[in-house]
Design a protein around this motif. Sequence first.
Motif, mmCIF file in Angstrom:
data_model
loop_
_atom_site.group_PDB
_atom_site.id
_atom_site.type_symbol
_atom_site.label_atom_id
_atom_site.label_comp_id
_atom_site.label_asym_id
_atom_site.label_seq_id
_atom_site.Cartn_x
_atom_site.Cartn_y
_atom_site.Cartn_z
ATOM 1 N N GLY A 50 29.689 -107.227 -118.524
ATOM 2 C CA GLY A 50 28.907 -106.156 -118.870
ATOM 3 C C GLY A 50 28.176 -105.694 -117.766
ATOM 4 N N VAL A 51 27.548 -104.325 -117.865
ATOM 5 C CA VAL A 51 26.833 -103.567 -116.685
ATOM 6 C C VAL A 51 25.887 -103.078 -117.641
ATOM 7 N N ARG A 52 24.634 -103.271 -117.123
ATOM 8 C CA ARG A 52 23.351 -102.621 -117.517
ATOM 9 C C ARG A 52 22.770 -101.678 -116.334
ATOM 10 N N THR A 53 22.090 -100.485 -116.670
ATOM 11 C CA THR A 53 21.376 -99.872 -115.656
ATOM 12 C C THR A 53 19.890 -99.674 -116.034
ATOM 13 N N LEU A 54 19.096 -100.232 -115.065
ATOM 14 C CA LEU A 54 17.806 -100.299 -115.372
ATOM 15 C C LEU A 54 17.315 -99.313 -114.649
ATOM 16 N N THR A 55 15.964 -98.745 -115.224
ATOM 17 C CA THR A 55 15.152 -97.541 -114.796
ATOM 18 C C THR A 55 13.713 -98.283 -114.477
ATOM 19 N N LEU A 56 13.317 -98.347 -113.073
ATOM 20 C CA LEU A 56 12.215 -98.966 -112.987
ATOM 21 C C LEU A 56 11.028 -97.779 -112.927
ATOM 22 N N LEU A 57 9.660 -98.501 -112.789
ATOM 23 C CA LEU A 57 8.378 -97.744 -113.191
ATOM 24 C C LEU A 57 8.494 -96.325 -112.274
ATOM 25 N N ARG A 58 9.066 -96.421 -111.211
ATOM 26 C CA ARG A 58 8.891 -95.358 -110.138
ATOM 27 C C ARG A 58 10.156 -94.384 -110.344
ATOM 28 N N GLY A 59 11.105 -94.687 -111.155
ATOM 29 C CA GLY A 59 12.227 -94.076 -111.435
ATOM 30 C C GLY A 59 13.366 -94.515 -110.665
ATOM 31 N N GLU A 60 13.448 -95.388 -110.019
ATOM 32 C CA GLU A 60 14.538 -95.997 -109.203
ATOM 33 C C GLU A 60 15.471 -96.513 -110.386
ATOM 34 N N LYS A 61 16.818 -96.434 -110.161
ATOM 35 C CA LYS A 61 17.724 -97.210 -110.819
ATOM 36 C C LYS A 61 18.320 -98.353 -110.218
ATOM 37 N N ILE A 62 18.789 -99.253 -111.001
ATOM 38 C CA ILE A 62 19.619 -100.529 -110.615
ATOM 39 C C ILE A 62 20.423 -100.928 -111.515
ATOM 40 N N SER A 63 21.719 -100.960 -111.184
ATOM 41 C CA SER A 63 23.119 -101.348 -111.971
ATOM 42 C C SER A 63 23.087 -102.831 -111.496
ATOM 43 N N GLU A 64 23.320 -103.559 -112.740
ATOM 44 C CA GLU A 64 23.513 -105.164 -112.661
ATOM 45 C C GLU A 64 24.677 -105.705 -113.685
ATOM 46 N N SER A 65 25.279 -106.616 -113.198
ATOM 47 C CA SER A 65 26.587 -106.909 -113.980
ATOM 48 C C SER A 65 26.116 -108.468 -114.510
ATOM 49 N N LEU A 66 26.345 -108.686 -115.884
ATOM 50 C CA LEU A 66 26.298 -109.943 -116.174
ATOM 51 C C LEU A 66 27.585 -110.950 -115.990
ATOM 52 N N VAL A 67 27.144 -111.937 -115.066
ATOM 53 C CA VAL A 67 28.099 -112.685 -114.390
ATOM 54 C C VAL A 67 28.403 -113.981 -115.296
ATOM 55 N N ALA A 68 27.468 -114.746 -115.964
ATOM 56 C CA ALA A 68 27.612 -115.771 -116.779
ATOM 57 C C ALA A 68 26.412 -115.729 -117.749
ATOM 58 N N LEU A 69 26.775 -116.225 -118.898
ATOM 59 C CA LEU A 69 25.797 -116.602 -120.053
ATOM 60 C C LEU A 69 26.061 -117.767 -120.567
ATOM 61 N N ASP A 70 25.403 -118.863 -120.613
ATOM 62 C CA ASP A 70 25.744 -120.134 -121.281
ATOM 63 C C ASP A 70 24.634 -120.636 -122.228
ATOM 64 N N ASP A 71 24.943 -120.490 -123.649
ATOM 65 C CA ASP A 71 23.998 -120.885 -124.530
ATOM 66 C C ASP A 71 23.852 -122.364 -124.537
ATOM 67 N N HIS A 72 24.694 -123.139 -124.005
ATOM 68 C CA HIS A 72 24.559 -124.477 -124.046
ATOM 69 C C HIS A 72 23.276 -125.017 -122.969
ATOM 70 N N THR A 73 23.447 -124.580 -121.793
ATOM 71 C CA THR A 73 22.310 -124.695 -120.715
ATOM 72 C C THR A 73 21.193 -123.329 -120.770
ATOM 73 N N ARG A 74 21.585 -122.580 -121.643
ATOM 74 C CA ARG A 74 20.422 -121.496 -121.787
ATOM 75 C C ARG A 74 20.130 -120.844 -120.514
ATOM 76 N N SER A 75 21.230 -120.370 -119.757
ATOM 77 C CA SER A 75 21.147 -119.894 -118.447
ATOM 78 C C SER A 75 21.924 -118.464 -118.485
ATOM 79 N N LEU A 76 21.467 -117.601 -117.659
ATOM 80 C CA LEU A 76 22.040 -116.173 -117.570
ATOM 81 C C LEU A 76 22.054 -115.846 -115.833
ATOM 82 N N THR A 77 23.286 -115.259 -115.643
ATOM 83 C CA THR A 77 23.331 -115.144 -114.070
ATOM 84 C C THR A 77 23.946 -113.781 -113.901
#
Length: 144
Positions: A50-77
């Motif tokens: 999945g891809v999220r687009t973040l809007t920062l305080l000054r209006g900049e945009k950043i798109s990020e992709s979820l690479v890993a999500l592990d509920d057992h180790t409680r980690s998100l990359t």
Amino acid sequence: MPETRASAVIPADATAVWRLIRDFNGLPAWQPGVTHSALRDGDAPDRVGGVRTLTLLRGEKISESLVALDDHTRSLTYDIVESPYPVQSYRSTLRVIPLTSTGESVVEWTLTFDCAPAVAEELTGAFRDGVFAPGLRGLTAYFS
């Protein structure tokens, strides 16, 4: 490849902290530098790829992709797909570790990336002190 990390003790149990962090679209709830987050159409907040687009305080945009999500180790990359920062191969991981002696949690935020050598030190400090540290303070405040 430059790398950095930041960590904090969060005044909540690991289950509660992980529930908040694992929502890939929920960053504005606790990261003070992010005013809005939107998932790409058809994506879910826990869908790897999945891809999220973040809007920062000054209006900049950043798109990020979820690479890993592990509920057992409680980690998100996640990786940056597009941003105003002069970086390549940006990969960051958030991990929640139970602090069993107190019932609290430790959150560790790590990053590796590539960039021009001339800006490596500046960017390393900017991500650690300007993104991760305020985010961890925001996470602490969320649970306080």
